[in-house]
Write an enzyme that holds these catalytic residues in place. Sequence first.
Site, short mmCIF file in Angstrom:
data_model
loop_
_atom_site.label_atom_id
_atom_site.label_comp_id
_atom_site.label_asym_id
_atom_site.label_seq_id
_atom_site.Cartn_x
_atom_site.Cartn_y
_atom_site.Cartn_z
N PHE A 154 0.87 -1.19 0.00
CA PHE A 154 0.00 0.00 0.00
C PHE A 154 0.90 1.23 0.00
O PHE A 154 1.60 1.50 0.97
CB PHE A 154 -0.96 0.06 1.20
CG PHE A 154 -1.98 1.15 1.01
CD1 PHE A 154 -3.21 0.90 0.42
CD2 PHE A 154 -1.69 2.47 1.37
CE1 PHE A 154 -4.12 1.93 0.19
CE2 PHE A 154 -2.60 3.50 1.14
CZ PHE A 154 -3.83 3.22 0.56
N ASP A 239 9.31 2.95 2.15
CA ASP A 239 8.12 3.74 2.46
C ASP A 239 7.86 3.58 3.96
O ASP A 239 7.28 2.58 4.40
CB ASP A 239 6.93 3.24 1.63
CG ASP A 239 5.64 4.00 1.95
OD1 ASP A 239 5.61 4.70 2.98
OD2 ASP A 239 4.68 3.88 1.17
N LYS A 269 2.49 11.20 7.25
CA LYS A 269 1.55 10.99 8.35
C LYS A 269 1.91 11.74 9.64
O LYS A 269 1.60 12.91 9.76
CB LYS A 269 1.36 9.51 8.62
CG LYS A 269 0.64 8.79 7.47
CD LYS A 269 0.06 7.47 7.91
CE LYS A 269 -0.38 6.60 6.76
NZ LYS A 269 -1.70 6.93 6.23
N1 PXG Z 1 2.34 4.64 2.11
C1 PXG Z 1 1.88 3.99 3.18
C2 PXG Z 1 2.72 2.91 3.80
C3 PXG Z 1 0.64 4.32 3.72
O1 PXG Z 1 0.18 3.67 4.80
C4 PXG Z 1 0.40 6.00 1.98
C5 PXG Z 1 1.64 5.62 1.52
C6 PXG Z 1 -0.34 7.11 1.30
O2 PXG Z 1 -0.45 8.24 2.12
P1 PXG Z 1 -1.58 9.35 1.84
O3 PXG Z 1 -1.19 10.49 2.74
O4 PXG Z 1 -1.50 9.71 0.41
O5 PXG Z 1 -2.90 8.76 2.20
C7 PXG Z 1 -0.13 5.35 3.10
C8 PXG Z 1 -1.50 5.74 3.58
C9 PXG Z 1 -6.79 5.91 3.10
C10 PXG Z 1 -5.77 5.18 3.93
O6 PXG Z 1 -7.79 6.34 3.69
C11 PXG Z 1 -4.41 5.42 3.75
C12 PXG Z 1 -3.51 4.74 4.53
C13 PXG Z 1 -3.96 3.83 5.45
C14 PXG Z 1 -5.30 3.60 5.60
C15 PXG Z 1 -6.23 4.28 4.85
O7 PXG Z 1 -6.56 6.05 1.89
N2 PXG Z 1 -2.14 4.85 4.43
#
Ligand code: PXG
Length: 414
Positions: A154, A239, A269
């Site tokens: 992810f 990441d 985050k």
């Molecule tokens: N890399 C990792 C490991 C993540 O957990 C992202 C990238 C993307 O980050 P942004 O700020 O673009 O969301 C994440 C995000 C959702 C959601 O609602 C996102 C995450 C976890 C749970 C839900 O899209 N992680």
Amino acid sequence: MNVYEPSNKIEGVVTDTDQLIAQAERISAKNYAPLPVVISKARGVWAWDTDGRRYLDCLSAYSSMSLGHCHPRVIDALTEQARRLTLTSRAFHNDRMGPFLELLCELCQLDMALPMNTGAEAVETAIKLVRKWGYRVKGVPHDRAEIIVCRNNFHGRTTTIVGFSSEEAYREDFGPYGPGFKLIDFGDIDQLEAAITPNTVAFLVEPIQAEAGVRVPPPGYLSAVRQACSAQDVLLVLDEIQTGLGRTGKFLAHEHDTDAAPDVLIVGKALGGGVYPVSAVLAPAAIMSLFQSGEHGSTFGGNPLAAAVGKTALEIIRDEHLSERAATLGKDLLDRLRQIRSPLIAEVRGQGLLVGIELQPGVRNAREICDRLLERGVLTKDAHERVVRLAPPLVIEKEEADWLLKQLEEALTI
Ligand code: PXG
């Protein structure tokens, strides 16, 4: 513990829970399936709904709330900066970005940083950077660069990123997708070695696959990955958007392994202190210097408000020893969760305060357990169907963790 407290109602603001949920469901796109709770106030590890009911926040906005809600130092930094200067664009310098990036680079032990806003933007930035390195430094033929990624990854929601997801729900109907990514199994070093070709520029991986259900790789995996990448002139891109900044019990999760430092690091985050989107890509000068003026950017990336908040968030993580807290409290939580005898639990895994409880197949789904926990005053969300995730703010106190454990025991044993 007293569960109810009058919530601070704001005059003129609707507080009827059913009305607010109905309104949101009518007017907002259905790209989420939220639990039926409307949060209107939060402090530290606690959040209150519109009826004044109190919950322990064990989701922390997917690890973004590591400092707890409304940390006074973050709120001071945010409001003081908001009164002084918020946005200049990168057409001019501002007096906050340099000091922020200096501290970030020092803590991450990399030379240079490129500030962005969201995690996905930072991942996109890293992809552009490693491709450019491939063409300019490694000598990969034009437009032939390959990046190796893992199944169940992810990394965000942009079209490039979902294009290399292995999850149908993330990618179906959003193509066509471009070439240039190769999927292998997470945790399997032999597959990585076999997948590398002369055109491979990078291996992009999460130290722990959080969204995939808190999957922890075998011990020593990242050290072996580092070696394989170095041996074959491939950049290691970590990441650490979810695992970084103290969450797993080290400032960065790769520090659990020896000699596993990345060439390119992505953080986000918690870097925004829970109040503002702040992300960044870090790399050695020889790599980051490949970006020339005009080749990449963002209107809001590196803005003074983000920089003031980001620097303060990093200072709090350092001053309040949050990585150490996550290590100690996380170990205790994992040990005690593993002692719960429940026919529902298949496995408990995690590192620091990033924990996943995998349920036995077919008995109950994770969402049902999250609903039960909600009734008991604990906020969390399933990661896939069978995993209940726990990621409380790192400022959680021992007594609060004890109380959480009691709720989990009850929710998982009936
Ligand atoms: N890399 C990792 C490991 C993540 O957990 C992202 C990238 C993307 O980050 P942004 O700020 O673009 O969301 C994440 C995000 C959702 C959601 O609602 C996102 C995450 C976890 C749970 C839900 O899209 N992680």
